[in-house]
Design a protein around this motif. Structure first.
Motif, PDB file in Angstrom:
ATOM      1  N   UNK A 153     -10.845 -24.295 -17.504  1.00  0.00           N
ATOM      2  CA  UNK A 153      -9.476 -24.476 -18.086  1.00  0.00           C
ATOM      3  C   UNK A 153      -9.535 -25.164 -19.492  1.00  0.00           C
ATOM      4  N   UNK A 154     -10.408 -26.185 -19.899  1.00  0.00           N
ATOM      5  CA  UNK A 154     -10.273 -26.591 -20.887  1.00  0.00           C
ATOM      6  C   UNK A 154     -10.976 -25.755 -22.062  1.00  0.00           C
ATOM      7  N   UNK A 155     -11.462 -24.392 -21.751  1.00  0.00           N
ATOM      8  CA  UNK A 155     -11.888 -23.748 -22.818  1.00  0.00           C
ATOM      9  C   UNK A 155     -11.018 -22.543 -22.594  1.00  0.00           C
ATOM     10  N   UNK A 156      -9.797 -22.471 -22.308  1.00  0.00           N
ATOM     11  CA  UNK A 156      -8.736 -21.628 -22.164  1.00  0.00           C
ATOM     12  C   UNK A 156      -7.644 -22.120 -23.138  1.00  0.00           C
ATOM     13  N   UNK A 157      -7.422 -23.528 -23.366  1.00  0.00           N
ATOM     14  CA  UNK A 157      -6.591 -24.080 -24.071  1.00  0.00           C
ATOM     15  C   UNK A 157      -6.931 -25.678 -24.318  1.00  0.00           C
ATOM     16  N   UNK A 158      -7.074 -25.724 -25.561  1.00  0.00           N
ATOM     17  CA  UNK A 158      -7.318 -27.318 -25.812  1.00  0.00           C
ATOM     18  C   UNK A 158      -6.437 -28.296 -25.127  1.00  0.00           C
ATOM     19  N   UNK A 159      -5.010 -27.960 -25.014  1.00  0.00           N
ATOM     20  CA  UNK A 159      -4.111 -29.107 -24.598  1.00  0.00           C
ATOM     21  C   UNK A 159      -4.123 -29.078 -22.884  1.00  0.00           C
ATOM     22  N   UNK A 160      -4.702 -28.233 -22.424  1.00  0.00           N
ATOM     23  CA  UNK A 160      -5.032 -28.285 -20.876  1.00  0.00           C
ATOM     24  C   UNK A 160      -6.075 -29.262 -20.403  1.00  0.00           C
ATOM     25  N   UNK A 161      -6.730 -29.999 -21.364  1.00  0.00           N
ATOM     26  CA  UNK A 161      -7.260 -31.210 -20.801  1.00  0.00           C
ATOM     27  C   UNK A 161      -6.402 -32.321 -20.290  1.00  0.00           C
ATOM     28  N   UNK A 162      -5.053 -32.092 -20.605  1.00  0.00           N
ATOM     29  CA  UNK A 162      -4.112 -32.999 -19.796  1.00  0.00           C
ATOM     30  C   UNK A 162      -3.846 -32.820 -18.457  1.00  0.00           C
ATOM     31  N   UNK A 163      -4.343 -31.683 -18.043  1.00  0.00           N
ATOM     32  CA  UNK A 163      -4.457 -31.390 -16.546  1.00  0.00           C
ATOM     33  C   UNK A 163      -5.173 -32.550 -15.483  1.00  0.00           C
ATOM     34  N   UNK A 164      -6.081 -33.076 -16.502  1.00  0.00           N
ATOM     35  CA  UNK A 164      -6.528 -34.302 -15.757  1.00  0.00           C
ATOM     36  C   UNK A 164      -5.800 -35.292 -15.099  1.00  0.00           C
ATOM     37  N   UNK A 165      -4.569 -35.324 -15.671  1.00  0.00           N
ATOM     38  CA  UNK A 165      -3.543 -36.325 -15.276  1.00  0.00           C
ATOM     39  C   UNK A 165      -3.210 -35.809 -13.707  1.00  0.00           C
ATOM     40  N   UNK A 166      -2.588 -34.579 -13.275  1.00  0.00           N
ATOM     41  CA  UNK A 166      -2.419 -34.380 -12.016  1.00  0.00           C
ATOM     42  C   UNK A 166      -3.700 -34.475 -11.408  1.00  0.00           C
ATOM     43  N   UNK A 167      -4.726 -34.044 -11.519  1.00  0.00           N
ATOM     44  CA  UNK A 167      -6.033 -34.036 -10.819  1.00  0.00           C
ATOM     45  C   UNK A 167      -6.216 -35.545 -10.357  1.00  0.00           C
ATOM     46  N   UNK A 168      -5.906 -36.592 -11.379  1.00  0.00           N
ATOM     47  CA  UNK A 168      -6.460 -37.921 -11.128  1.00  0.00           C
ATOM     48  C   UNK A 168      -5.259 -38.237  -9.997  1.00  0.00           C
ATOM     49  N   UNK A 169      -3.889 -37.846 -10.041  1.00  0.00           N
ATOM     50  CA  UNK A 169      -2.720 -38.047  -9.258  1.00  0.00           C
ATOM     51  C   UNK A 169      -3.411 -37.872  -7.640  1.00  0.00           C
ATOM     52  N   UNK A 170      -3.856 -36.595  -7.761  1.00  0.00           N
ATOM     53  CA  UNK A 170      -4.384 -36.227  -6.349  1.00  0.00           C
ATOM     54  C   UNK A 170      -5.420 -37.072  -5.638  1.00  0.00           C
ATOM     55  N   UNK A 171      -6.351 -37.633  -6.252  1.00  0.00           N
ATOM     56  CA  UNK A 171      -7.366 -38.734  -5.817  1.00  0.00           C
ATOM     57  C   UNK A 171      -6.450 -40.076  -5.692  1.00  0.00           C
ATOM     58  N   UNK A 172      -5.616 -40.326  -6.429  1.00  0.00           N
ATOM     59  CA  UNK A 172      -4.833 -41.634  -6.239  1.00  0.00           C
ATOM     60  C   UNK A 172      -4.035 -41.402  -4.927  1.00  0.00           C
ATOM     61  N   UNK A 173      -3.249 -40.357  -4.853  1.00  0.00           N
ATOM     62  CA  UNK A 173      -2.291 -40.279  -3.680  1.00  0.00           C
ATOM     63  C   UNK A 173      -3.286 -40.084  -2.130  1.00  0.00           C
ATOM     64  N   UNK A 174      -4.402 -39.274  -2.082  1.00  0.00           N
ATOM     65  CA  UNK A 174      -5.432 -39.203  -1.009  1.00  0.00           C
ATOM     66  C   UNK A 174      -6.282 -40.316  -0.886  1.00  0.00           C
ATOM     67  N   UNK A 175      -6.177 -41.365  -1.752  1.00  0.00           N
ATOM     68  CA  UNK A 175      -7.120 -42.674  -1.801  1.00  0.00           C
ATOM     69  C   UNK A 175      -8.183 -42.371  -1.609  1.00  0.00           C
ATOM     70  N   UNK A 176      -9.016 -41.593  -2.327  1.00  0.00           N
ATOM     71  CA  UNK A 176     -10.508 -41.202  -2.225  1.00  0.00           C
ATOM     72  C   UNK A 176     -11.023 -40.871  -3.383  1.00  0.00           C
TER      73      UNK A 176
END
Length: 473
Positions: free
Chosen positions: A287-310
Protein backbone atom coordinates in the motif's frame (compact mmCIF):
# COMPACT_ATOMS: atom_id res chain seq x y z
CA UNK A 1 -23.35 3.29 27.32
CA UNK A 2 -24.44 6.73 26.23
CA UNK A 3 -28.00 7.81 25.64
CA UNK A 4 -27.13 8.07 21.94
CA UNK A 5 -26.35 4.35 21.86
CA UNK A 6 -29.65 3.58 23.56
CA UNK A 7 -31.66 5.16 20.75
CA UNK A 8 -31.92 1.96 18.68
CA UNK A 9 -35.58 0.85 18.44
CA UNK A 10 -35.10 -2.81 17.47
CA UNK A 11 -32.67 -4.34 19.94
CA UNK A 12 -29.65 -3.13 21.88
CA UNK A 13 -26.30 -3.11 20.19
CA UNK A 14 -24.70 -4.47 23.34
CA UNK A 15 -26.04 -6.85 26.00
CA UNK A 16 -25.51 -4.25 28.70
CA UNK A 17 -27.90 -1.80 27.06
CA UNK A 18 -31.56 -1.36 27.91
CA UNK A 19 -34.12 -3.37 25.97
CA UNK A 20 -36.11 -0.42 24.68
CA UNK A 21 -35.43 3.32 24.82
CA UNK A 22 -37.90 5.98 25.71
CA UNK A 23 -39.54 8.01 22.95
CA UNK A 24 -38.01 11.35 24.03
CA UNK A 25 -34.49 9.90 23.79
CA UNK A 26 -35.25 8.59 20.30
CA UNK A 27 -36.64 11.92 19.14
CA UNK A 28 -33.67 13.83 20.60
CA UNK A 29 -31.18 11.54 18.86
CA UNK A 30 -32.98 11.86 15.55
CA UNK A 31 -33.13 15.63 15.78
CA UNK A 32 -29.41 15.70 16.43
CA UNK A 33 -28.84 13.40 13.45
CA UNK A 34 -30.75 15.77 11.22
CA UNK A 35 -28.87 18.74 12.65
CA UNK A 36 -25.54 17.07 11.88
CA UNK A 37 -26.68 16.26 8.35
CA UNK A 38 -27.88 19.84 7.88
CA UNK A 39 -24.50 21.11 9.06
CA UNK A 40 -22.82 18.89 6.46
CA UNK A 41 -25.12 20.21 3.74
CA UNK A 42 -24.39 23.78 4.86
CA UNK A 43 -20.65 23.14 4.65
CA UNK A 44 -21.05 21.92 1.07
CA UNK A 45 -23.19 24.94 0.18
CA UNK A 46 -20.66 27.38 1.62
CA UNK A 47 -17.82 25.63 -0.21
CA UNK A 48 -19.79 25.92 -3.46
CA UNK A 49 -20.70 29.60 -3.05
CA UNK A 50 -17.30 30.80 -1.86
CA UNK A 51 -15.56 28.48 -4.28
CA UNK A 52 -17.42 29.97 -7.22
CA UNK A 53 -16.54 33.46 -6.01
CA UNK A 54 -12.83 32.67 -5.70
CA UNK A 55 -12.67 30.75 -8.98
CA UNK A 56 -14.45 33.48 -10.90
CA UNK A 57 -12.21 36.09 -9.30
CA UNK A 58 -8.77 34.64 -10.01
CA UNK A 59 -9.09 30.99 -11.11
CA UNK A 60 -6.78 29.85 -8.32
CA UNK A 61 -8.92 26.89 -7.24
CA UNK A 62 -8.11 25.11 -10.51
CA UNK A 63 -11.50 23.35 -10.58
CA UNK A 64 -14.54 24.14 -12.72
CA UNK A 65 -17.29 23.21 -10.21
CA UNK A 66 -15.91 23.84 -6.73
CA UNK A 67 -15.36 22.14 -4.45
CA UNK A 68 -15.39 19.10 -6.79
CA UNK A 69 -13.06 18.59 -9.72
CA UNK A 70 -15.94 18.50 -12.18
CA UNK A 71 -17.81 20.37 -14.91
CA UNK A 72 -21.52 21.07 -15.27
CA UNK A 73 -22.85 18.47 -17.73
CA UNK A 74 -26.43 17.23 -17.17
CA UNK A 75 -26.85 13.90 -18.96
CA UNK A 76 -28.13 10.34 -18.79
CA UNK A 77 -26.51 7.25 -20.22
CA UNK A 78 -26.59 3.48 -20.60
CA UNK A 79 -25.88 2.97 -16.91
CA UNK A 80 -28.78 5.13 -15.72
CA UNK A 81 -31.45 2.37 -15.54
CA UNK A 82 -29.03 -0.04 -13.87
CA UNK A 83 -27.86 2.54 -11.31
CA UNK A 84 -31.46 3.40 -10.43
CA UNK A 85 -32.33 -0.30 -10.15
CA UNK A 86 -29.40 -1.00 -7.82
CA UNK A 87 -30.26 2.00 -5.66
CA UNK A 88 -33.94 1.05 -5.39
CA UNK A 89 -33.11 -2.58 -4.60
CA UNK A 90 -30.63 -1.69 -1.84
CA UNK A 91 -32.95 0.89 -0.30
CA UNK A 92 -35.99 -1.42 -0.41
CA UNK A 93 -34.42 -4.73 0.53
CA UNK A 94 -30.85 -4.05 1.68
CA UNK A 95 -31.43 -3.73 5.44
CA UNK A 96 -33.69 -6.81 5.62
CA UNK A 97 -31.39 -8.96 3.46
CA UNK A 98 -28.33 -7.83 5.43
CA UNK A 99 -30.04 -8.90 8.67
CA UNK A 100 -31.09 -12.35 7.44
CA UNK A 101 -28.69 -13.67 4.81
CA UNK A 102 -26.06 -16.19 6.00
CA UNK A 103 -22.78 -14.42 6.65
CA UNK A 104 -20.70 -15.81 3.78
CA UNK A 105 -23.49 -15.23 1.30
CA UNK A 106 -23.83 -11.71 2.62
CA UNK A 107 -20.15 -11.05 1.98
CA UNK A 108 -20.33 -12.36 -1.59
CA UNK A 109 -23.61 -10.57 -2.21
CA UNK A 110 -22.21 -7.29 -0.85
CA UNK A 111 -19.21 -7.55 -3.18
CA UNK A 112 -21.49 -8.22 -6.15
CA UNK A 113 -23.83 -5.35 -5.34
CA UNK A 114 -20.95 -2.97 -4.66
CA UNK A 115 -19.40 -3.82 -8.03
CA UNK A 116 -22.81 -3.42 -9.72
CA UNK A 117 -23.26 0.01 -8.11
CA UNK A 118 -19.79 1.23 -9.10
CA UNK A 119 -20.03 -0.15 -12.64
CA UNK A 120 -23.54 1.17 -13.28
CA UNK A 121 -22.49 4.66 -12.17
CA UNK A 122 -19.45 4.52 -14.46
CA UNK A 123 -21.64 3.38 -17.36
CA UNK A 124 -23.77 6.51 -17.07
CA UNK A 125 -20.95 7.98 -19.16
CA UNK A 126 -21.01 4.98 -21.52
CA UNK A 127 -18.53 2.11 -21.81
CA UNK A 128 -15.80 4.01 -23.64
CA UNK A 129 -16.01 7.33 -21.84
CA UNK A 130 -16.87 5.86 -18.45
CA UNK A 131 -14.65 2.77 -18.27
CA UNK A 132 -12.33 2.04 -21.19
CA UNK A 133 -10.90 5.54 -21.60
CA UNK A 134 -10.56 6.74 -18.00
CA UNK A 135 -7.10 5.31 -17.25
CA UNK A 136 -5.66 6.14 -20.69
CA UNK A 137 -5.83 9.95 -20.57
CA UNK A 138 -2.72 12.13 -20.56
CA UNK A 139 -2.43 12.15 -16.76
CA UNK A 140 -2.85 8.41 -16.25
CA UNK A 141 -0.77 5.29 -15.70
CA UNK A 142 -1.43 3.53 -18.99
CA UNK A 143 0.32 6.29 -20.93
CA UNK A 144 3.72 5.01 -19.78
CA UNK A 145 3.34 1.24 -20.14
CA UNK A 146 5.83 1.12 -23.03
CA UNK A 147 8.47 2.85 -20.88
CA UNK A 148 8.50 -0.16 -18.54
CA UNK A 149 9.73 -2.71 -21.07
CA UNK A 150 12.81 -2.93 -18.85
CA UNK A 151 11.25 -2.77 -15.40
CA UNK A 152 14.58 -2.66 -13.59
CA UNK A 153 15.83 0.30 -15.60
CA UNK A 154 12.50 2.11 -15.19
CA UNK A 155 12.63 1.71 -11.41
CA UNK A 156 16.25 2.81 -11.17
CA UNK A 157 15.48 5.93 -13.18
CA UNK A 158 12.01 6.57 -11.77
CA UNK A 159 12.98 9.55 -9.63
CA UNK A 160 14.71 11.23 -12.58
CA UNK A 161 11.34 11.94 -14.20
CA UNK A 162 9.19 13.16 -11.29
CA UNK A 163 9.74 16.91 -11.36
CA UNK A 164 8.72 19.04 -14.32
CA UNK A 165 11.70 20.20 -16.34
CA UNK A 166 13.90 17.27 -17.37
CA UNK A 167 12.91 15.58 -20.64
CA UNK A 168 10.39 12.78 -20.31
CA UNK A 169 8.86 13.71 -16.95
CA UNK A 170 6.11 11.35 -15.89
CA UNK A 171 2.41 12.15 -16.31
CA UNK A 172 0.78 13.61 -13.18
CA UNK A 173 -0.52 10.39 -11.64
CA UNK A 174 2.64 8.40 -12.36
CA UNK A 175 4.81 11.15 -10.86
CA UNK A 176 2.41 11.55 -7.93
CA UNK A 177 2.61 7.93 -6.77
CA UNK A 178 5.29 5.37 -6.02
CA UNK A 179 5.84 2.90 -8.88
CA UNK A 180 3.73 0.14 -7.33
CA UNK A 181 0.66 1.76 -8.86
CA UNK A 182 2.11 1.86 -12.37
CA UNK A 183 3.61 -1.63 -12.06
CA UNK A 184 0.13 -3.01 -11.38
CA UNK A 185 -1.02 -1.95 -14.84
CA UNK A 186 2.28 -3.02 -16.40
CA UNK A 187 1.67 -6.45 -14.88
CA UNK A 188 -1.85 -6.60 -16.29
CA UNK A 189 -0.48 -5.69 -19.71
CA UNK A 190 2.20 -8.42 -19.48
CA UNK A 191 -0.36 -11.15 -18.83
CA UNK A 192 -2.49 -10.10 -21.78
CA UNK A 193 -4.95 -7.81 -19.98
CA UNK A 194 -3.69 -4.57 -21.47
CA UNK A 195 -5.67 -1.47 -22.29
CA UNK A 196 -8.09 0.80 -20.53
CA UNK A 197 -11.01 -1.62 -20.36
CA UNK A 198 -9.13 -4.28 -18.40
CA UNK A 199 -7.49 -1.66 -16.17
CA UNK A 200 -10.85 -0.04 -15.49
CA UNK A 201 -12.52 -3.34 -14.61
CA UNK A 202 -9.58 -4.22 -12.35
CA UNK A 203 -10.20 -1.04 -10.34
CA UNK A 204 -13.97 -1.56 -10.27
CA UNK A 205 -13.92 -5.21 -9.18
CA UNK A 206 -11.21 -4.75 -6.57
CA UNK A 207 -12.67 -1.44 -5.45
CA UNK A 208 -15.96 -3.20 -4.77
CA UNK A 209 -14.21 -5.64 -2.44
CA UNK A 210 -13.32 -2.82 -0.02
CA UNK A 211 -16.87 -2.99 1.37
CA UNK A 212 -16.38 -6.68 2.14
CA UNK A 213 -13.04 -6.03 3.85
CA UNK A 214 -14.65 -3.46 6.13
CA UNK A 215 -17.47 -5.88 7.01
CA UNK A 216 -14.94 -8.59 7.87
CA UNK A 217 -13.01 -6.19 10.10
CA UNK A 218 -16.17 -4.94 11.81
CA UNK A 219 -17.35 -8.46 12.61
CA UNK A 220 -13.99 -9.25 14.20
CA UNK A 221 -13.61 -5.99 16.13
CA UNK A 222 -17.19 -5.17 17.09
CA UNK A 223 -19.88 -7.79 16.42
CA UNK A 224 -21.73 -9.34 13.52
CA UNK A 225 -24.86 -7.31 14.20
CA UNK A 226 -23.09 -4.01 13.57
CA UNK A 227 -21.30 -5.40 10.52
CA UNK A 228 -24.65 -6.42 9.04
CA UNK A 229 -26.19 -3.02 9.78
CA UNK A 230 -23.28 -1.32 8.04
CA UNK A 231 -23.48 -3.50 4.90
CA UNK A 232 -26.13 -1.54 2.92
CA UNK A 233 -24.33 1.74 3.57
CA UNK A 234 -21.01 0.25 2.48
CA UNK A 235 -22.31 -1.08 -0.84
CA UNK A 236 -24.25 2.09 -1.66
CA UNK A 237 -21.35 4.45 -0.99
CA UNK A 238 -21.67 7.82 -2.75
CA UNK A 239 -17.93 7.86 -3.48
CA UNK A 240 -18.54 4.96 -5.87
CA UNK A 241 -18.83 7.78 -8.42
CA UNK A 242 -15.05 8.14 -8.15
CA UNK A 243 -14.22 4.46 -7.54
CA UNK A 244 -15.08 3.63 -11.14
CA UNK A 245 -12.64 3.90 -12.63
CA UNK A 246 -9.86 5.65 -10.73
CA UNK A 247 -6.95 3.71 -9.30
CA UNK A 248 -7.79 5.10 -5.85
CA UNK A 249 -10.63 2.58 -5.55
CA UNK A 250 -8.06 -0.16 -6.04
CA UNK A 251 -5.77 1.47 -3.47
CA UNK A 252 -8.67 1.63 -1.01
CA UNK A 253 -9.31 -2.10 -1.38
CA UNK A 254 -5.67 -3.08 -0.79
CA UNK A 255 -5.50 -0.88 2.32
CA UNK A 256 -8.87 -2.14 3.60
CA UNK A 257 -7.85 -5.79 3.30
CA UNK A 258 -4.65 -5.02 5.20
CA UNK A 259 -6.73 -3.69 8.10
CA UNK A 260 -9.24 -6.57 7.84
CA UNK A 261 -6.53 -9.25 7.95
CA UNK A 262 -4.90 -7.62 10.97
CA UNK A 263 -8.29 -7.53 12.71
CA UNK A 264 -8.71 -11.26 12.08
CA UNK A 265 -5.21 -11.93 13.36
CA UNK A 266 -5.51 -9.73 16.44
CA UNK A 267 -8.85 -11.18 17.51
CA UNK A 268 -7.86 -14.71 16.42
CA UNK A 269 -11.12 -14.88 14.48
CA UNK A 270 -9.51 -16.91 11.70
CA UNK A 271 -8.06 -20.42 11.57
CA UNK A 272 -4.51 -19.24 10.82
CA UNK A 273 -3.97 -15.91 12.58
CA UNK A 274 -0.22 -15.96 11.85
CA UNK A 275 -0.88 -16.10 8.10
CA UNK A 276 -3.41 -13.27 8.44
CA UNK A 277 -0.87 -11.10 10.28
CA UNK A 278 1.80 -11.78 7.66
CA UNK A 279 -0.69 -11.07 4.85
CA UNK A 280 -1.75 -7.83 6.50
CA UNK A 281 1.85 -6.68 6.64
CA UNK A 282 2.49 -7.62 3.01
CA UNK A 283 -0.53 -5.61 1.90
CA UNK A 284 0.37 -2.61 4.05
CA UNK A 285 3.92 -2.57 2.72
CA UNK A 286 2.60 -2.67 -0.83
CA UNK A 287 0.00 0.00 0.00
CA UNK A 288 2.83 2.40 0.83
CA UNK A 289 4.15 1.85 -2.71
CA UNK A 290 0.76 2.57 -4.25
CA UNK A 291 0.38 6.04 -2.74
CA UNK A 292 2.65 8.06 -0.48
CA UNK A 293 -0.25 9.33 1.62
CA UNK A 294 -1.38 5.82 2.48
CA UNK A 295 1.32 5.50 5.09
CA UNK A 296 -1.46 7.05 7.21
CA UNK A 297 -3.28 3.71 7.05
CA UNK A 298 -0.96 2.91 9.96
CA UNK A 299 -3.51 4.76 12.14
CA UNK A 300 -6.43 2.33 11.59
CA UNK A 301 -3.98 -0.57 11.83
CA UNK A 302 -2.80 0.70 15.22
CA UNK A 303 -6.43 1.14 16.30
CA UNK A 304 -7.04 -2.54 15.55
CA UNK A 305 -4.29 -3.59 17.97
CA UNK A 306 -5.45 -1.13 20.64
CA UNK A 307 -9.07 -2.31 20.40
CA UNK A 308 -8.03 -5.97 20.47
CA UNK A 309 -5.62 -5.17 23.32
CA UNK A 310 -2.81 -7.26 21.87
CA UNK A 311 0.58 -6.84 20.18
CA UNK A 312 0.81 -10.53 19.27
CA UNK A 313 0.54 -10.07 15.47
CA UNK A 314 3.15 -7.28 15.33
CA UNK A 315 6.19 -9.47 14.62
CA UNK A 316 4.76 -11.21 11.58
CA UNK A 317 3.03 -8.02 10.47
CA UNK A 318 6.36 -6.15 10.51
CA UNK A 319 8.05 -9.00 8.65
CA UNK A 320 5.43 -8.82 5.90
CA UNK A 321 5.48 -5.02 5.82
CA UNK A 322 9.21 -5.04 5.05
CA UNK A 323 8.84 -7.13 1.90
CA UNK A 324 7.78 -4.35 -0.49
CA UNK A 325 10.26 -1.73 0.80
CA UNK A 326 13.15 -4.20 0.57
CA UNK A 327 12.16 -5.34 -2.93
CA UNK A 328 11.71 -1.83 -4.32
CA UNK A 329 14.87 -0.54 -2.66
CA UNK A 330 16.96 -3.41 -4.02
CA UNK A 331 15.45 -2.71 -7.45
CA UNK A 332 16.79 0.84 -7.26
CA UNK A 333 13.79 2.92 -6.18
CA UNK A 334 14.29 5.27 -3.22
CA UNK A 335 10.92 6.02 -1.56
CA UNK A 336 12.11 8.98 0.52
CA UNK A 337 13.93 10.65 -2.34
CA UNK A 338 10.89 10.19 -4.58
CA UNK A 339 8.56 11.65 -1.96
CA UNK A 340 10.62 14.83 -1.61
CA UNK A 341 10.73 15.19 -5.40
CA UNK A 342 6.97 14.68 -5.48
CA UNK A 343 6.52 17.61 -3.08
CA UNK A 344 8.54 19.75 -5.49
CA UNK A 345 6.44 18.51 -8.44
CA UNK A 346 3.23 19.14 -6.49
CA UNK A 347 4.07 22.81 -6.01
CA UNK A 348 5.16 23.12 -9.64
CA UNK A 349 1.61 22.34 -10.69
CA UNK A 350 -1.88 23.06 -9.35
CA UNK A 351 -0.77 22.41 -5.78
CA UNK A 352 1.33 25.57 -5.88
CA UNK A 353 -1.62 27.65 -7.05
CA UNK A 354 -4.57 26.28 -5.10
CA UNK A 355 -5.03 28.27 -1.85
CA UNK A 356 -4.59 26.29 1.35
CA UNK A 357 -6.93 28.73 3.15
CA UNK A 358 -9.85 27.48 1.04
CA UNK A 359 -9.01 23.83 0.53
CA UNK A 360 -8.14 23.03 4.14
CA UNK A 361 -11.86 23.19 4.94
CA UNK A 362 -13.38 22.73 1.45
CA UNK A 363 -11.70 19.31 1.31
CA UNK A 364 -14.08 18.35 4.10
CA UNK A 365 -17.00 19.50 1.97
CA UNK A 366 -15.74 17.16 -0.77
CA UNK A 367 -15.60 14.39 1.83
CA UNK A 368 -19.15 15.15 2.94
CA UNK A 369 -20.39 14.68 -0.63
CA UNK A 370 -18.36 11.52 -1.05
CA UNK A 371 -19.49 9.79 2.16
CA UNK A 372 -23.03 11.18 2.22
CA UNK A 373 -25.14 12.82 4.90
CA UNK A 374 -26.02 9.49 6.54
CA UNK A 375 -22.34 9.05 7.35
CA UNK A 376 -22.17 12.57 8.77
CA UNK A 377 -25.14 11.79 11.04
CA UNK A 378 -23.53 8.50 12.05
CA UNK A 379 -20.23 10.20 12.84
CA UNK A 380 -22.09 12.43 15.28
CA UNK A 381 -23.16 9.29 17.11
CA UNK A 382 -19.66 7.80 17.09
CA UNK A 383 -18.29 11.08 18.46
CA UNK A 384 -20.86 10.90 21.26
CA UNK A 385 -19.68 7.38 22.12
CA UNK A 386 -15.96 8.20 21.93
CA UNK A 387 -15.31 9.60 25.45
CA UNK A 388 -16.79 6.53 27.12
CA UNK A 389 -14.89 4.32 24.68
CA UNK A 390 -11.57 5.89 25.61
CA UNK A 391 -12.33 5.52 29.34
CA UNK A 392 -13.25 1.86 28.90
CA UNK A 393 -10.22 0.92 26.81
CA UNK A 394 -7.74 0.25 29.67
CA UNK A 395 -10.12 -2.17 31.37
CA UNK A 396 -11.16 -3.90 28.15
CA UNK A 397 -14.85 -3.28 28.81
CA UNK A 398 -15.67 -1.39 25.62
CA UNK A 399 -19.01 -2.14 24.01
CA UNK A 400 -19.45 -2.98 20.33
CA UNK A 401 -20.67 0.54 19.61
CA UNK A 402 -17.71 2.05 21.40
CA UNK A 403 -15.29 -0.10 19.42
CA UNK A 404 -16.98 0.96 16.20
CA UNK A 405 -16.58 4.59 17.23
CA UNK A 406 -12.85 4.07 17.77
CA UNK A 407 -12.43 2.55 14.30
CA UNK A 408 -14.30 5.29 12.47
CA UNK A 409 -12.82 8.18 14.42
CA UNK A 410 -9.27 6.88 13.94
CA UNK A 411 -9.87 6.84 10.19
CA UNK A 412 -11.27 10.36 10.46
CA UNK A 413 -8.14 11.43 12.34
CA UNK A 414 -5.93 10.04 9.55
CA UNK A 415 -8.03 11.92 7.01
CA UNK A 416 -7.65 15.17 8.98
CA UNK A 417 -3.87 14.71 9.13
CA UNK A 418 -3.84 14.31 5.34
CA UNK A 419 -5.93 17.46 5.09
CA UNK A 420 -3.68 19.57 7.32
CA UNK A 421 -0.58 18.42 5.45
CA UNK A 422 -1.55 20.60 2.48
CA UNK A 423 -0.64 17.79 0.07
CA UNK A 424 -4.29 17.14 -0.76
CA UNK A 425 -5.74 20.38 -2.06
CA UNK A 426 -8.83 19.39 -4.11
CA UNK A 427 -9.71 16.02 -5.67
CA UNK A 428 -10.06 14.54 -2.20
CA UNK A 429 -13.42 13.03 -3.19
CA UNK A 430 -11.23 10.57 -5.09
CA UNK A 431 -7.91 10.56 -3.22
CA UNK A 432 -9.28 9.92 0.28
CA UNK A 433 -11.32 6.80 -0.52
CA UNK A 434 -8.97 4.55 1.54
CA UNK A 435 -9.95 6.57 4.63
CA UNK A 436 -13.56 7.32 3.74
CA UNK A 437 -14.49 3.65 3.44
CA UNK A 438 -13.93 3.37 7.21
CA UNK A 439 -16.25 6.31 7.92
CA UNK A 440 -19.27 4.69 6.26
CA UNK A 441 -19.90 2.14 9.07
CA UNK A 442 -20.84 5.04 11.37
CA UNK A 443 -24.24 4.94 9.65
CA UNK A 444 -24.82 1.54 11.28
CA UNK A 445 -25.68 3.46 14.46
CA UNK A 446 -28.64 5.24 12.88
CA UNK A 447 -32.11 4.07 14.02
CA UNK A 448 -33.43 0.99 12.24
CA UNK A 449 -36.70 2.64 11.29
CA UNK A 450 -34.87 5.41 9.47
CA UNK A 451 -32.30 3.34 7.56
CA UNK A 452 -34.21 3.36 4.27
CA UNK A 453 -34.52 7.12 4.39
CA UNK A 454 -30.83 7.58 5.01
CA UNK A 455 -29.96 5.06 2.28
CA UNK A 456 -32.15 7.02 -0.12
CA UNK A 457 -30.20 10.15 0.73
CA UNK A 458 -26.91 8.31 0.09
CA UNK A 459 -28.03 7.05 -3.30
CA UNK A 460 -29.44 10.43 -4.28
CA UNK A 461 -26.07 12.14 -3.78
CA UNK A 462 -24.27 9.71 -6.07
CA UNK A 463 -26.99 9.75 -8.73
CA UNK A 464 -27.25 13.54 -8.78
CA UNK A 465 -23.49 14.07 -8.95
CA UNK A 466 -23.04 11.52 -11.72
CA UNK A 467 -25.98 12.77 -13.80
CA UNK A 468 -25.40 16.50 -13.39
CA UNK A 469 -21.61 16.70 -13.48
CA UNK A 470 -18.74 15.35 -15.55
CA UNK A 471 -16.30 14.32 -12.85
CA UNK A 472 -13.41 13.23 -15.05
CA UNK A 473 -12.89 10.08 -12.97
Amino acid sequence: MTTEERSEPVRPLDPTGPARPTAPVRRTGRRRDLTAAAAGAFLVAVACVLGWAVQESNGSLQVHWPPLLASWDPHIGPGTPAALAVAVAVVAYGPRVADRLPWRRLLLGSWAVSVAWILSLALIEGWYRGVARRLTTKHEYLRVIDRFDDVGAALRGFTDHIVIGPPGNWPAHVAGHPPGATLTFVGLDRIGLGGGAWAGMWCIVLGGSAAVAVMVALRALTDEHLARRAAPFLVLAPFAVWTGTSADGYFAAVAAWSVALLALAATRAVRFPAAAALGSGLLFGFTCYLSYGLTLVAAPLAAVLVIARTARPLGLFALGALAAPVAFTLAGFNWWEAYHLLVERYYQGAGGVRPYSYWVWANLACTTLAVGLATVAGLRRTAAAAPAAVRALPSGTTTAVQRLSLVTLTALLALLVADLSGMSKAETERIWQPFMVWLLPAAALLPSGRRRGWLTAQAAVALLVNHLLWTGW
